[in-house]
Design an enzyme around this catalytic site. Structure first.
Site, PDB file in Angstrom:
ATOM      1  N   ASP A 186       0.885  -1.168   0.000  1.00 15.59           N
ATOM      2  CA  ASP A 186       0.000   0.000   0.000  1.00 15.59           C
ATOM      3  C   ASP A 186       0.925   1.221   0.000  1.00 15.59           C
ATOM      4  OD1 ASP A 186      -1.517   2.237   0.776  1.00 15.59           O
ATOM      5  OD2 ASP A 186      -2.918   1.025   1.945  1.00 15.59           O
ATOM      6  N   LYS A 211      -6.157  10.273  -1.365  1.00 11.68           N
ATOM      7  CA  LYS A 211      -5.204  11.037  -0.560  1.00 11.68           C
ATOM      8  C   LYS A 211      -4.303  11.890  -1.468  1.00 11.68           C
ATOM      9  CE  LYS A 211      -7.318   8.566   2.457  1.00 11.68           C
ATOM     10  NZ  LYS A 211      -6.785   7.338   3.032  1.00 11.68           N
TER      11      LYS A 211
HETATM   12  C1  LIG Z   1      -7.330   6.061   3.198  1.00 15.00           C
HETATM   13  C2  LIG Z   1      -6.461   4.873   3.095  1.00 15.00           C
HETATM   14  C3  LIG Z   1      -6.954   3.671   2.569  1.00 15.00           C
HETATM   15  C4  LIG Z   1      -8.403   3.507   2.134  1.00 15.00           C
HETATM   16  O1  LIG Z   1      -8.707   4.289   1.031  1.00 15.00           O
HETATM   17  P1  LIG Z   1     -10.188   4.870   0.703  1.00 15.00           P
HETATM   18  O2  LIG Z   1      -9.966   5.661  -0.515  1.00 15.00           O
HETATM   19  O3  LIG Z   1     -10.595   5.678   1.893  1.00 15.00           O
HETATM   20  O4  LIG Z   1     -11.073   3.689   0.518  1.00 15.00           O
HETATM   21  C5  LIG Z   1      -6.077   2.619   2.453  1.00 15.00           C
HETATM   22  N1  LIG Z   1      -4.795   2.710   2.850  1.00 15.00           N
HETATM   23  C6  LIG Z   1      -4.296   3.844   3.366  1.00 15.00           C
HETATM   24  C7  LIG Z   1      -2.874   3.889   3.788  1.00 15.00           C
HETATM   25  C8  LIG Z   1      -5.112   4.957   3.514  1.00 15.00           C
HETATM   26  O5  LIG Z   1      -4.614   6.075   4.045  1.00 15.00           O
END
Ligand SMILES: *Cc1c(COP(=O)(O)O)cnc(C)c1O
Length: 395
Positions: A186, A211
């Site tokens: 991720d 983000k």
């Molecule tokens: C926000 C976030 C997610 C989930 O993403 P969404 O767009 O809110 O579904 C997954 N991993 C990390 C590190 C995040 O900050």
């Protein structure tokens, strides 16, 4: 033969340019048919078959859409992968990737993983027979000790959320290859601007594009990139089968945001370093978590695999009571879930992003009641520090 507008305007091979250039010149930035300066919005669910014997390239937008394709190729280019896919949220990308696994499979996962990913693994995938062990991914010995005969993948998040622990992506990915495991990263916090896990040996990169990639707190989206075409086809099959696709308007907005990723990351990172150092110098702050601090235990590993330290700084103000006071006193940042936007965002993991985690588990993972997570935006850094200062001095 006359060159197409695309070729005429893009004489460089985009794959060979630097990332700052790729962000603007990703191949689809000029419309081939008209020369228009942005990717057209193909707001269509289906496509006409002019000749039934020669079906069109796109036939139905769940399976493929040219606007979405431009975004998918864009993220694949930035991450240095073979194929990209766009999903309606980060969790949609993550949950689709987990559908590569079956009942009886076991996964090794970063212990301070994003709260939603923790909920997915424990609350949903567990019921479907996919098991996960949560481990301190910054300790390779601990990761290796979690291996079982039915382990299929290692899922990393580095820096982790919200305590910014670092995983050695190349080290863990190499071990995964030896063991025949998939390595999944991720990469939301770093973005391909600072860290490209596929170049370090990972198989799949996932993003909450909500983000930093989107960057304006106005689009919910997820992206996935695979190292190989074969893995890409497997993910595509799942995406199409599950119907988990990003709508074209949001694809367009995301591409618009991504063009300024470099400028935004650079500005926010410089401010983040100053804020982290300033917080660390205060006697009323219990702990500061930022990979750019010389006090960070894994700063060197991070510096080896990334070209920047990012724009998220977590800090512990000592108690839940004080944290809530600060949250109510700050004037500039949004007090909200989420991160990675033009405006600064102050969040409270214990009650927001990590509320789904049981209190005991949270405590074990350093997500104390006094922990705040600051996503540093594009405001003037002096103003941000002055605002935090007045909020912290409030007793
Ligand atoms: C926000 C976030 C997610 C989930 O993403 P969404 O767009 O809110 O579904 C997954 N991993 C990390 C590190 C995040 O900050």
């Amino acid at each position: 033969m006359a060159k197409s507008i695309q070729e005429a305007l893009d004489p460089l091979n985009v794959r060979n340019t630097k990332l700052d250039t790729k962000l603007l010149h990703f191949g689809a930035e000029v419309d081939q048919a008209t020369g228009a300066s942005s990717v057209p919005l193909y707001q269509a669910s289906t496509f006409h078959h002019a000749d039934i014997f020669n079906p069109p390239q796109y036939d139905y937008s769940r399976s493929g859409n040219p606007t979405r394709q431009a975004l998918e190729d864009y993220i694949a280019l930035l991450e240095g992968g073979a194929a990209g896919y766009a999903f309606p949220s980060g969790m949609a990308a993550i949950s689709t990737a987990f559908m590569l696994f079956s009942a009886g499979d076991h996964l090794i996962v970063t212990e301070d993983v994003y709260g939603g990913t923790y909920r997915l693994l424990t609350g949903i995938l567990g019921r479907l027979g996919i098991e996960a062990s949560f481990v301190d991914m910054s300790r390779p010995d601990v990761v290796k000790a979690a291996l079982r005969p039915n382990t299929k993948a290692v899922y990393m998040e580095t820096p982790s959320n919200p305590t910014l622990k670092i995983t050695d992506i190349a080290g863990i990915s190499a071990w995964c290859k030896q063991q025949g495991l998939l390595s999944i990263v991720d990469n939301t916090f770093m973005t391909p601007y600072y860290q490209r896990p596929i170049e370090l040996g990972a198989d799949i990169v996932l993003h909450s594009a909500t983000k930093f990639l989107g960057g304006h707190s106005d689009v919910l989206a997820g992206l996935a990139v695979t190292a190989t075409k074969e893995l890409g086809s497997e993910l595509k099959y799942l995406q199409n089968g599950l119907g988990s696709v990003l709508g074209v308007q949001d694809c367009w907005l995301l591409m618009r945001g991504m063009k300024t990723l470099g400028a935004r990351m650079t500005h926010s990172e410089i401010s983040s370093r100053r804020i982290a150092e300033w917080l660390e110098g205060r006697s009323d702050i219990q702990a500061v978590y930022y990979p750019g601090l010389s006090s960070h235990p894994d700063r060197e590993i991070h510096a080896k695999q990334a070209t920047g330290y990012g724009a998220v700084v977590s800090f512990d103000v000592g108690s839940g009571e004080r944290a809530k006071k600060v949250l109510n006193q700050v004037k500039l940042p949004l007090v909200a879930v989420s991160l990675g936007a033009v405006e600064s965002i102050l969040s409270y993991p214990a009650m927001m992003s990590h509320a789904a985690m049981p209190a005991e588990v949270r405590a074990e993972r350093g997500i104390t009641d006094g922990l705040l997570r600051f996503s540093v935006g594009l405001e003037d850094v002096e103003d941000l520090m002055a605002d935090l200062d007045q909020a912290l001095d409030q007793e």
